[in-house]
Design a protein around this motif. Structure first.
Motif, short mmCIF file in Angstrom:
data_model
loop_
_atom_site.label_atom_id
_atom_site.label_comp_id
_atom_site.label_asym_id
_atom_site.label_seq_id
_atom_site.Cartn_x
_atom_site.Cartn_y
_atom_site.Cartn_z
N GLY A 265 -19.68 -23.78 12.68
CA GLY A 265 -18.69 -22.88 12.07
C GLY A 265 -17.72 -23.61 11.17
O GLY A 265 -17.88 -24.78 10.84
N ASN A 266 -16.69 -22.87 10.74
CA ASN A 266 -15.65 -23.39 9.84
C ASN A 266 -16.28 -23.93 8.56
O ASN A 266 -15.95 -25.02 8.10
N GLU A 267 -17.17 -23.16 7.98
CA GLU A 267 -17.83 -23.51 6.73
C GLU A 267 -17.61 -22.40 5.72
O GLU A 267 -17.39 -21.25 6.07
N ARG A 268 -17.66 -22.75 4.45
CA ARG A 268 -17.48 -21.77 3.38
C ARG A 268 -18.70 -20.85 3.35
O ARG A 268 -19.83 -21.29 3.15
N ILE A 269 -18.45 -19.57 3.57
CA ILE A 269 -19.51 -18.57 3.65
C ILE A 269 -19.28 -17.52 2.56
O ILE A 269 -18.15 -17.09 2.32
N THR A 270 -20.35 -17.11 1.91
CA THR A 270 -20.30 -16.04 0.92
C THR A 270 -21.17 -14.89 1.39
O THR A 270 -22.38 -15.06 1.59
N VAL A 271 -20.55 -13.73 1.60
CA VAL A 271 -21.28 -12.51 1.94
C VAL A 271 -21.43 -11.70 0.66
O VAL A 271 -20.43 -11.33 0.04
N GLN A 272 -22.66 -11.43 0.26
CA GLN A 272 -22.91 -10.84 -1.04
C GLN A 272 -23.13 -9.34 -0.95
O GLN A 272 -23.55 -8.80 0.08
N ASN A 273 -22.82 -8.67 -2.05
CA ASN A 273 -23.20 -7.28 -2.29
C ASN A 273 -22.60 -6.32 -1.26
O ASN A 273 -23.29 -5.48 -0.69
N LEU A 274 -21.30 -6.46 -1.00
CA LEU A 274 -20.59 -5.49 -0.17
C LEU A 274 -20.01 -4.42 -1.07
O LEU A 274 -19.46 -4.72 -2.14
N SER A 275 -20.12 -3.18 -0.66
CA SER A 275 -19.66 -2.08 -1.50
C SER A 275 -18.20 -1.75 -1.21
O SER A 275 -17.75 -1.78 -0.06
N VAL A 276 -17.47 -1.44 -2.26
CA VAL A 276 -16.07 -0.99 -2.15
C VAL A 276 -16.08 0.51 -1.92
O VAL A 276 -16.63 1.26 -2.74
N ILE A 277 -15.50 0.98 -0.83
CA ILE A 277 -15.54 2.40 -0.51
C ILE A 277 -14.21 3.10 -0.74
O ILE A 277 -14.16 4.32 -0.87
N ARG A 278 -13.10 2.33 -0.82
CA ARG A 278 -11.80 2.98 -1.01
C ARG A 278 -10.81 1.97 -1.56
O ARG A 278 -10.89 0.77 -1.26
N VAL A 279 -9.88 2.45 -2.36
CA VAL A 279 -8.80 1.63 -2.91
C VAL A 279 -7.49 2.39 -2.73
O VAL A 279 -7.39 3.55 -3.11
N ASP A 280 -6.50 1.72 -2.14
CA ASP A 280 -5.17 2.29 -1.93
C ASP A 280 -4.18 1.45 -2.72
O ASP A 280 -3.87 0.31 -2.35
N THR A 281 -3.66 2.01 -3.83
CA THR A 281 -2.76 1.25 -4.69
C THR A 281 -1.34 1.23 -4.15
O THR A 281 -0.56 0.34 -4.50
N ASN A 282 -0.97 2.20 -3.31
CA ASN A 282 0.38 2.18 -2.73
C ASN A 282 0.55 1.01 -1.78
O ASN A 282 1.58 0.32 -1.78
N LEU A 283 -0.46 0.76 -0.94
CA LEU A 283 -0.41 -0.35 0.01
C LEU A 283 -1.16 -1.57 -0.50
O LEU A 283 -1.21 -2.59 0.21
N ASN A 284 -1.74 -1.48 -1.69
CA ASN A 284 -2.52 -2.58 -2.25
C ASN A 284 -3.65 -3.00 -1.33
O ASN A 284 -3.82 -4.18 -1.00
N LEU A 285 -4.43 -2.03 -0.90
CA LEU A 285 -5.54 -2.29 0.02
C LEU A 285 -6.86 -1.99 -0.66
O LEU A 285 -6.98 -1.00 -1.41
N VAL A 286 -7.84 -2.83 -0.39
CA VAL A 286 -9.21 -2.63 -0.85
C VAL A 286 -10.10 -2.54 0.38
O VAL A 286 -10.16 -3.49 1.18
N PHE A 287 -10.77 -1.41 0.57
CA PHE A 287 -11.62 -1.20 1.74
C PHE A 287 -13.06 -1.53 1.36
O PHE A 287 -13.61 -0.97 0.41
N VAL A 288 -13.66 -2.45 2.12
CA VAL A 288 -15.01 -2.93 1.84
C VAL A 288 -15.89 -2.60 3.03
O VAL A 288 -15.49 -2.78 4.19
#
Length: 269
Positions: free
Chosen positions: A170-193
């Motif tokens: 563990g404790n290694e640089r990991i890249t998870v690819q091709n996750l879809s964005v399902i929601r964006v909340d600009t009031n709270l500055n949240l990105v739901f993946v």
């Protein structure tokens, strides 16, 4: 396409999404993300390299080196904890000091999430590499989870470098690819993946446009003249050169991606 840096506060939970389908999601909180430098370099072959430096997460002057203090002072932004550089096209530079918003990522698009995985400490071969182990009975004594032999014979008389053995996991640089964005909340500055995200809770992660499902496929379809397939299904356009706070004020506070799945237990409409 421009990528940006985000602060991750993943609360791995489930939310009941469209059409009675339960989806796991992970929210990211954008923590004072600011573009503080535009980079232009002439390579040896006389081509130009363009990039945007993005900083996130404020930090105290006391804990910042003098070199970085001068760098931030020149840009007119407070010191930041994370600084990343993203290659862009020549027309995608943003004004120095521009504050980025969660609207930079459009619901329906795909992103890559980069972070350090959870550290597991020193682990044996069975947990670290999935080895079968030795027999559970029939002559094996107190060696059931042993890795067994790691070498050959007198020739070569050594263990080859890179041999899978027990060690730190563990404790290694990991890249998870091709996750879809399902929601964006600009009031709270949240990105739901939607999907799994590496790292511990409240850790810093880097979110960028998906290299495979966004950049490569989009460039391929554009070269073939399939302009309607350059962007994913349901995405009409992307903010260019970046999704800023000013752009977020002109859009609804919460934007969700349409759901193309439905529960098999609900009769079709």
């Amino acid at each position: 396409m421009v990528s940006r840096l985000d602060k991750d506060r993943p609360h791995r939970a489930k939310t009941r999404y469209d059409r009675y389908v339960e989806r796991p999601w992970c929210p990211f909180s954008r923590d004072n993300t600011t573009g503080h430098a535009n980079v232009k370099t002439i390579r040896r072959n006389h081509t130009e390299y363009h990039a945007v430096q993005v900083a996130a997460s404020d930090r105290r002057d006391k804990t910042t080196t003098r070199q970085m203090l001068g760098h931030f002072k020149k840009a007119g932004v407070p010191p930041k904890r994370i600084v990343k550089e993203f290659p862009v096209t020549s027309d995608a530079h943003v004004p120095v000091g521009t504050t980025l918003s969660a609207i930079h990522f459009v619901p329906g698009q795909y992103v890559d999430v980069v972070a350090n995985s959870i550290g597991k400490g020193f682990q044996g071969g069975m947990k670290r590499w999935g080895f079968h182990g030795l027999a559970a009975s029939h002559g094996v004594s107190v060696s059931h989870r042993s890795s067994g032999s790691t070498g050959q014979h007198q020739d070569p008389g050594r263990v080859f470098p890179g041999k899978k053995m027990a060690g730190r996991m563990g404790n290694e640089r990991i890249t998870v690819q091709n996750l879809s964005v399902i929601r964006v909340d600009t009031n709270l500055n949240l990105v739901f993946v939607k999907g799994a995200v590496p790292g511990v809770d409240d850790a810093h992660v880097m979110v960028r446009d998906a290299k495979k499902k966004m950049n490569l496929i989009g460039s391929h379809n554009q070269a073939k003249g399939l302009y309607e397939k350059v962007l994913p299904k349901g995405v009409d356009d992307l903010p260019f050169p970046a999704g800023t706070v000013e752009l977020a004020k002109t859009l609804p506070p919460i934007i969700e991606a349409p759901s193309y799945r439905r529960s098999p237990f609900v009769p079709p409409e």
